[in-house]
Design a protein around this motif. Structure first.
Motif, PDB file in Angstrom:
ATOM      1  N   LEU A  11     -41.244  69.018  -9.833  1.00  0.00           N
ATOM      2  CA  LEU A  11     -42.504  69.766  -9.868  1.00  0.00           C
ATOM      3  C   LEU A  11     -42.722  70.517  -8.566  1.00  0.00           C
ATOM      4  O   LEU A  11     -42.703  69.929  -7.483  1.00  0.00           O
ATOM      5  CB  LEU A  11     -43.660  68.786 -10.108  1.00  0.00           C
ATOM      6  N   ASP A  12     -42.928  71.820  -8.680  1.00  0.00           N
ATOM      7  CA  ASP A  12     -43.278  72.641  -7.516  1.00  0.00           C
ATOM      8  C   ASP A  12     -44.749  72.437  -7.190  1.00  0.00           C
ATOM      9  O   ASP A  12     -45.549  72.065  -8.057  1.00  0.00           O
ATOM     10  CB  ASP A  12     -42.982  74.111  -7.822  1.00  0.00           C
ATOM     11  N   MET A  13     -45.126  72.680  -5.937  1.00  0.00           N
ATOM     12  CA  MET A  13     -46.505  72.456  -5.532  1.00  0.00           C
ATOM     13  C   MET A  13     -47.401  73.647  -5.864  1.00  0.00           C
ATOM     14  O   MET A  13     -48.471  73.494  -6.456  1.00  0.00           O
ATOM     15  CB  MET A  13     -46.577  72.166  -4.025  1.00  0.00           C
ATOM     16  N   THR A  14     -46.966  74.847  -5.499  1.00  0.00           N
ATOM     17  CA  THR A  14     -47.790  76.040  -5.652  1.00  0.00           C
ATOM     18  C   THR A  14     -47.269  76.892  -6.802  1.00  0.00           C
ATOM     19  O   THR A  14     -46.153  77.409  -6.741  1.00  0.00           O
ATOM     20  CB  THR A  14     -47.803  76.868  -4.356  1.00  0.00           C
ATOM     21  N   MET A  71     -49.947  62.106 -15.201  1.00  0.00           N
ATOM     22  CA  MET A  71     -50.027  60.665 -15.025  1.00  0.00           C
ATOM     23  C   MET A  71     -51.060  60.029 -15.954  1.00  0.00           C
ATOM     24  O   MET A  71     -51.027  58.819 -16.175  1.00  0.00           O
ATOM     25  CB  MET A  71     -50.351  60.325 -13.565  1.00  0.00           C
ATOM     26  N   ILE A  72     -51.972  60.838 -16.507  1.00  0.00           N
ATOM     27  CA  ILE A  72     -52.936  60.316 -17.475  1.00  0.00           C
ATOM     28  C   ILE A  72     -52.438  60.497 -18.905  1.00  0.00           C
ATOM     29  O   ILE A  72     -52.453  59.581 -19.707  1.00  0.00           O
ATOM     30  CB  ILE A  72     -54.304  61.005 -17.304  1.00  0.00           C
ATOM     31  N   ARG A  73     -51.929  61.699 -19.202  1.00  0.00           N
ATOM     32  CA  ARG A  73     -51.555  62.007 -20.580  1.00  0.00           C
ATOM     33  C   ARG A  73     -50.173  61.494 -20.960  1.00  0.00           C
ATOM     34  O   ARG A  73     -49.994  60.851 -22.002  1.00  0.00           O
ATOM     35  CB  ARG A  73     -51.576  63.528 -20.797  1.00  0.00           C
ATOM     36  N   SER A  74     -49.173  61.819 -20.133  1.00  0.00           N
ATOM     37  CA  SER A  74     -47.772  61.509 -20.462  1.00  0.00           C
ATOM     38  C   SER A  74     -47.061  61.015 -19.213  1.00  0.00           C
ATOM     39  O   SER A  74     -46.254  61.734 -18.617  1.00  0.00           O
ATOM     40  CB  SER A  74     -47.066  62.764 -21.001  1.00  0.00           C
ATOM     41  N   PRO A  75     -47.350  59.790 -18.762  1.00  0.00           N
ATOM     42  CA  PRO A  75     -46.753  59.301 -17.519  1.00  0.00           C
ATOM     43  C   PRO A  75     -45.229  59.417 -17.527  1.00  0.00           C
ATOM     44  O   PRO A  75     -44.559  58.991 -18.468  1.00  0.00           O
ATOM     45  CB  PRO A  75     -47.191  57.830 -17.485  1.00  0.00           C
ATOM     46  N   ALA A  76     -44.703  60.041 -16.478  1.00  0.00           N
ATOM     47  CA  ALA A  76     -43.263  60.235 -16.335  1.00  0.00           C
ATOM     48  C   ALA A  76     -42.948  60.266 -14.850  1.00  0.00           C
ATOM     49  O   ALA A  76     -43.802  60.610 -14.026  1.00  0.00           O
ATOM     50  CB  ALA A  76     -42.830  61.548 -16.995  1.00  0.00           C
ATOM     51  N   PRO A  77     -41.725  59.886 -14.456  1.00  0.00           N
ATOM     52  CA  PRO A  77     -41.351  59.983 -13.045  1.00  0.00           C
ATOM     53  C   PRO A  77     -41.341  61.446 -12.588  1.00  0.00           C
ATOM     54  O   PRO A  77     -40.624  62.269 -13.160  1.00  0.00           O
ATOM     55  CB  PRO A  77     -39.939  59.386 -13.006  1.00  0.00           C
ATOM     56  N   VAL A  78     -42.159  61.759 -11.592  1.00  0.00           N
ATOM     57  CA  VAL A  78     -42.277  63.128 -11.088  1.00  0.00           C
ATOM     58  C   VAL A  78     -41.818  63.169  -9.641  1.00  0.00           C
ATOM     59  O   VAL A  78     -42.246  62.362  -8.812  1.00  0.00           O
ATOM     60  CB  VAL A  78     -43.734  63.630 -11.183  1.00  0.00           C
ATOM     61  N   VAL A  79     -40.942  64.128  -9.326  1.00  0.00           N
ATOM     62  CA  VAL A  79     -40.492  64.362  -7.954  1.00  0.00           C
ATOM     63  C   VAL A  79     -41.031  65.706  -7.492  1.00  0.00           C
ATOM     64  O   VAL A  79     -40.809  66.723  -8.163  1.00  0.00           O
ATOM     65  CB  VAL A  79     -38.950  64.352  -7.854  1.00  0.00           C
ATOM     66  N   LEU A  80     -41.752  65.718  -6.392  1.00  0.00           N
ATOM     67  CA  LEU A  80     -42.249  66.967  -5.829  1.00  0.00           C
ATOM     68  C   LEU A  80     -41.092  67.701  -5.156  1.00  0.00           C
ATOM     69  O   LEU A  80     -40.381  67.125  -4.326  1.00  0.00           O
ATOM     70  CB  LEU A  80     -43.353  66.697  -4.804  1.00  0.00           C
ATOM     71  N   VAL A  81     -40.891  68.957  -5.520  1.00  0.00           N
ATOM     72  CA  VAL A  81     -39.874  69.801  -4.892  1.00  0.00           C
ATOM     73  C   VAL A  81     -40.586  71.043  -4.380  1.00  0.00           C
ATOM     74  O   VAL A  81     -40.992  71.894  -5.161  1.00  0.00           O
ATOM     75  CB  VAL A  81     -38.760  70.198  -5.878  1.00  0.00           C
ATOM     76  N   SER A  82     -40.766  71.144  -3.057  1.00  0.00           N
ATOM     77  CA  SER A  82     -41.554  72.249  -2.531  1.00  0.00           C
ATOM     78  C   SER A  82     -41.142  72.560  -1.091  1.00  0.00           C
ATOM     79  O   SER A  82     -40.324  71.853  -0.500  1.00  0.00           O
ATOM     80  CB  SER A  82     -43.045  71.902  -2.590  1.00  0.00           C
ATOM     81  N   ASN A  83     -41.708  73.627  -0.562  1.00  0.00           N
ATOM     82  CA  ASN A  83     -41.458  73.996   0.829  1.00  0.00           C
ATOM     83  C   ASN A  83     -42.331  73.140   1.738  1.00  0.00           C
ATOM     84  O   ASN A  83     -43.563  73.183   1.638  1.00  0.00           O
ATOM     85  CB  ASN A  83     -41.772  75.480   1.050  1.00  0.00           C
ATOM     86  N   PHE A  84     -41.715  72.363   2.606  1.00  0.00           N
ATOM     87  CA  PHE A  84     -42.461  71.496   3.514  1.00  0.00           C
ATOM     88  C   PHE A  84     -42.719  72.232   4.817  1.00  0.00           C
ATOM     89  O   PHE A  84     -41.814  72.839   5.390  1.00  0.00           O
ATOM     90  CB  PHE A  84     -41.660  70.226   3.819  1.00  0.00           C
TER      91      PHE A  84
END
Length: 460
Positions: A172-175, A189-202
């Motif tokens: 998942l991208d941030m912006t 996380m409420i509707r369809s909980p799944a493992p999510v990894v944030l991939v974005s510019n830090f």
């Protein structure tokens, strides 16, 4: 303003789910009654003080009635201002929605035809950049041996996909336009909980928002690649996650409360050597729990906190800066050599060989390899050296996902009078590792993340 009882709207809205109506009613905070009609079924939900207090469906009432109502795919509704003195539900609305989503997901999976020939982990890539989307598809399918089953350019598209299929992993991208990554994560996380990894510019400008994704429930985070070397690093990290993803228990993850900042002027400058040591070791899922532990720690000017977390190398600096905003402990990133001082929290990656020695009478952490290495931490060496120097003044906490060989080091800790605390496996993203440590029988206690800091406060 007090609303007249019985006022409100009756009707149906295409595309608006029951989850959205429940969230609205909870966030509004008023006394409300939500009546739902689906085919020949009628259910009623009552709300008060930002919570769901009562549910009715036929002869059922309470939580079971709520879950039955939430399983309906469509219908009509009426929402009125109304109060009810009956209370049959005590669980928080966040928990209720997560549990309802879990039950719906289990029912959906049980009705799905099995595909014996497809054992590859399935990934949904969410990013508004065509370049990165294509690059990640190539990375997953050619280097990591995973199957990209869908792509989305914003959070809203991702949610629509997740209504039809729940993959093993979501990047998942941030912006993004339409719906940003943090808003999407809350809904996921409420509707369809799944493992999510944030991939974005830090970067230093947005690191606080990035780290908030931990509080919302993302299981890990990596920086968007900027060079061939960083592509290799992100590939190794995502592959490591996917090797374990089938064992993730996403339903175990609970959101941390919003943190209260600490006035930096109120912090004491660490100067004297530490007389006590709190050593926290975390693997996959451990980073999710740090916001429940570090900010809640009682300040002890005699105690040093050493936090070693298995995470993407580029995150260490941002994690330490973020935690420093919410704890009276002066929190910094580990160097090659670090004096352990009272009132200080040191944050590093669980890589390489680390041990604690006495240098001019001061406990000092030394590292023989940099944080950028990928070799897992030699935990036995660290535990033995910490126990020999701090003895009964050592407390060790193991969080979700710790996978190193720990037996000899743990034996030394216990022999020297130190204490070992395990995160409750029922609260772990990756319970297996903690369950294996538990079989050794050397822990003092097993606690949920939010119970750890208060317990340590009683010890010190």
């Amino acid at each position: 303003m007090k609303h007249p009882v019985g006022s409100g709207f009756v009707g149906e809205i295409e595309g608006l789910g029951l989850v959205d109506l429940v969230q609205f009613a909870c966030l509004a905070g008023d006394d409300r009654k939500l009546s739902v009609l689906s085919e020949d079924n009628r259910g009623v939900l009552y709300f008060s003080d930002n919570e769901i207090i009562h549910a009715e469906f036929g002869e059922l009432s309470g939580e079971e009635a709520f879950y039955r109502i939430m399983s309906w795919p469509s219908g009509t509704f009426s929402m009125l201002f109304a109060s009810n003195n009956v209370r049959t539900i005590d669980s928080s609305w966040n928990f209720l929605l997560l549990e309802a989503a879990r039950r719906i997901d289990e029912r959906y999976k049980s009705n799905m035809p099995t595909d014996e020939g497809s054992a590859l982990p399935k990934v949904l890539v969410v990013d508004d950049s065509r370049f990165f989307t294509k690059a990640f598809i190539k990375l997953f399918e050619e280097q990591i041996n995973a199957q990209v089953v869908g792509t989305a350019t914003n959070g809203r598209e991702a949610l629509k996909f997740l209504e039809m299929q729940v993959p093993d992993l979501v990047t998942l991208d941030m912006t993004m336009p339409v719906m940003s990554g943090d808003a999407a994560l809350k809904h996921i996380m409420i509707r369809s909980p799944a493992p999510v990894v944030l991939v974005s510019n830090f970067n230093d400008q947005h690191y606080s928002r990035m780290m908030d994704f931990m509080r919302y429930g993302c299981v890990d985070m990596v920086a968007k690649p900027t060079s061939p070397e960083s592509w290799n690093l992100i590939g190794e990290r995502l592959q490591y996650i996917l090797l374990n993803v089938k064992e993730f228990s996403v339903d175990n993850v609970s959101r941390a409360k919003k943190l209260k900042p600490v006035d930096p002027k109120s912090k004491e400058q660490p100067e004297k050597k530490a007389e006590k040591l709190l050593l926290i070791l975390g693997g996959l899922g451990g980073m999710l729990e740090l916001q429940k532990i570090i900010p809640a720690l009682h300040y002890d000017s005699d105690m040093a906190v050493l936090l070693l977390q298995n995470m993407y190398p580029g995150i260490v600096h941002f994690l330490s800066s973020y935690l420093d905003n919410f704890t009276p402990y002066t929190t910094t990133t580990l160097l090659q050599t670090n004096k352990l001082l009272g009132g200080q929290c040191l944050v590093g990656n669980s890589h390489g060989r680390r041990e604690i020695i006495l240098s001019e009478g001061i406990p000092t952490l030394v590292s023989s390899e940099s944080d950028d290495g990928i070799q897992l931490l030699n935990t036995d060496s660290l535990l033995r050296s910490a126990a020999e120097i701090f003895g009964s003044a050592l407390t060790v906490v193991f969080l979700s996902g710790v996978e190193q060989d720990l037996k000899e080091g743990m034996e030394t800790v216990v022999t020297q009078g130190g204490k070992i605390i395990l995160q409750d496996p029922a609260s772990c993203l990756l319970p297996r590792s903690i369950e294996e440590i538990r079989t050794l029988g050397m822990e003092e206690c097993i606690l949920k993340p939010e119970e750890i800091a208060p317990y340590i406060g009683e010890l010190t």
